[in-house]
Write an enzyme that holds these catalytic residues in place. Structure first.
Site, PDB file in Angstrom:
ATOM      1  N   CYS A 220       0.842  -1.203   0.000  1.00  0.00           N
ATOM      2  CA  CYS A 220       0.000   0.000   0.000  1.00  0.00           C
ATOM      3  C   CYS A 220       0.876   1.252   0.000  1.00  0.00           C
ATOM      4  O   CYS A 220       1.522   1.563   1.006  1.00  0.00           O
ATOM      5  CB  CYS A 220      -0.919  -0.029   1.226  1.00  0.00           C
ATOM      6  SG  CYS A 220      -1.812   1.510   1.522  1.00  0.00           S
TER       7      CYS A 220
ATOM      8  N   CYS B  68      -0.032   3.982   2.534  1.00  0.00           N
ATOM      9  CA  CYS B  68       0.369   3.566   3.886  1.00  0.00           C
ATOM     10  C   CYS B  68       1.806   3.980   4.176  1.00  0.00           C
ATOM     11  O   CYS B  68       2.146   4.340   5.309  1.00  0.00           O
ATOM     12  CB  CYS B  68       0.235   2.047   4.033  1.00  0.00           C
ATOM     13  SG  CYS B  68      -1.441   1.406   3.846  1.00  0.00           S
TER      14      CYS B  68
END
Length: 323
Positions: free
Chosen positions: A79, A82
């Site tokens: 991700c 993230c």
């Protein structure tokens, strides 16, 4: 992905008055006890950011949330947002100096927690205060907006629950930067010793060797897997399979018997049978019995490995009976 749910306006509705009163009383009691003992021990800044899995969620998050708000950062290695958000949350957590703790949850390895919180996309950030989950926001967000949300969280925790956080010793790691960034290993010798101990039938020795590694390196995946396997072998050692299976068949709610048969099934290669048995046990039990079956199932997931399709299927089945 745009951030959403940045407001803390729903916190009061989520926190029942009775639960708030109990949490506040517990917090005050804990502070009083700490004062009688000369004050609670301060933690180093590095202890404010932790990695959490399903097995440790109750202790690391739910229990800890009675003394400090725990912010949950649901993330994954793949991700990209993230990778922008997580370092910011870590920096802010240290800056807040004990008023919050950050618990990082890898969703790939903890899919059940992701399902429990109803997460549809990551990054997703929640808080747990006095055992109650509060949605904060989803997606990347500007630093100032995150600060405002954390300020509101800290305010709600103190005013609503009497939770003021934990003491931090900012000097605990002074001069220790090199030690913190240096690799903890190598652990080849200890890991090899554990394997030799298993091969020779010294299960207790293998367990201890793996634990020695995990004391210094709690995230060592090889040691975690080895420990789970060694503990499994230790549990089935000396069992009378015929008696254990008979006991389990006669009383489906005999949790100890069901756990024992599941261990035997896994060691015997009947992985899906082991998982199905424990899922059924979770479904028909409650309280401590249910929790024991759930935790054992998570341990067996660890033994088989998170990427195994049987584990993925087992996690989905467990989620269905829990929710």
């Amino acid at each position: 992905m745009q951030p959403r749910n940045m407001s803390m306006s729903g916190v009061v509705d989520l926190a029942a008055v009775k639960a708030a009163g109990e949490a506040k009383a517990k917090a005050e009691q804990a502070r009083a006890q700490a004062a009688r003992q000369g004050g609670a021990a301060a933690v180093p800044p590095s202890a404010l950011v932790i990695d959490v899995d399903e097995a440790g969620f109750e202790h690391e998050v739910l229990q800890r949330s009675a003394e400090v708000p725990v912010v949950l950062d649901f993330w994954a290695e793949w991700c990209q947002p993230c990778k922008q958000l997580s370092p910011l949350l870590e920096r802010l957590t240290v800056e807040y100096a004990g008023r919050i703790v950050l618990a990082k949850v890898d969703v790939d390895a903890n899919q059940l927690l992701m399902q429990q919180f109803g997460i549809q996309g990551i990054p997703a950030v929640f808080a747990v205060v006095a055992g109650q989950a509060l949605p904060l926001f989803q997606g990347a967000a500007p630093e100032e907006q995150i600060r405002q949300t954390l300020d509101q969280l800290v305010q709600v925790a103190e005013q609503r629950f009497g939770i003021t956080g934990i003491a931090v010793d900012a000097d605990a790691e002074a001069g220790g930067a090199e030690a913190r960034v240096a690799p903890a290993g190598p652990y080849d010798a200890l890991l090899e010793a554990a394997v030799r101990a298993l091969d020779s039938g010294d299960i207790a020795g293998a367990v201890q060797a793996y634990r020695n590694v995990l004391v210094d390196d709690p995230g060592n995946s090889e040691a975690k897997l080895g420990l789970a396997q060694a503990e499994l072998l230790g549990r089935v050692q000396g069992m009378d399979p015929q008696k254990v299976r008979k006991d389990a068949a006669e009383d489906p709610k005999d949790v100890a018997a069901q756990l024992a048969v599941a261990d035997l099934d896994l060691v015997g290669g009947h992985v899906e049978h082991a998982f199905d048995r424990l899922v059924d046990t979770v479904r028909i039990t409650a309280g401590e019995d249910r929790d024991a079956a759930r935790l054992r199932l998570l341990e067996l997931f660890e033994v088989v490995g998170p990427d195994d399709p049987r584990v993925v299927k087992g996690r989905a089945a467990l989620a269905r009976v829990l929710f």
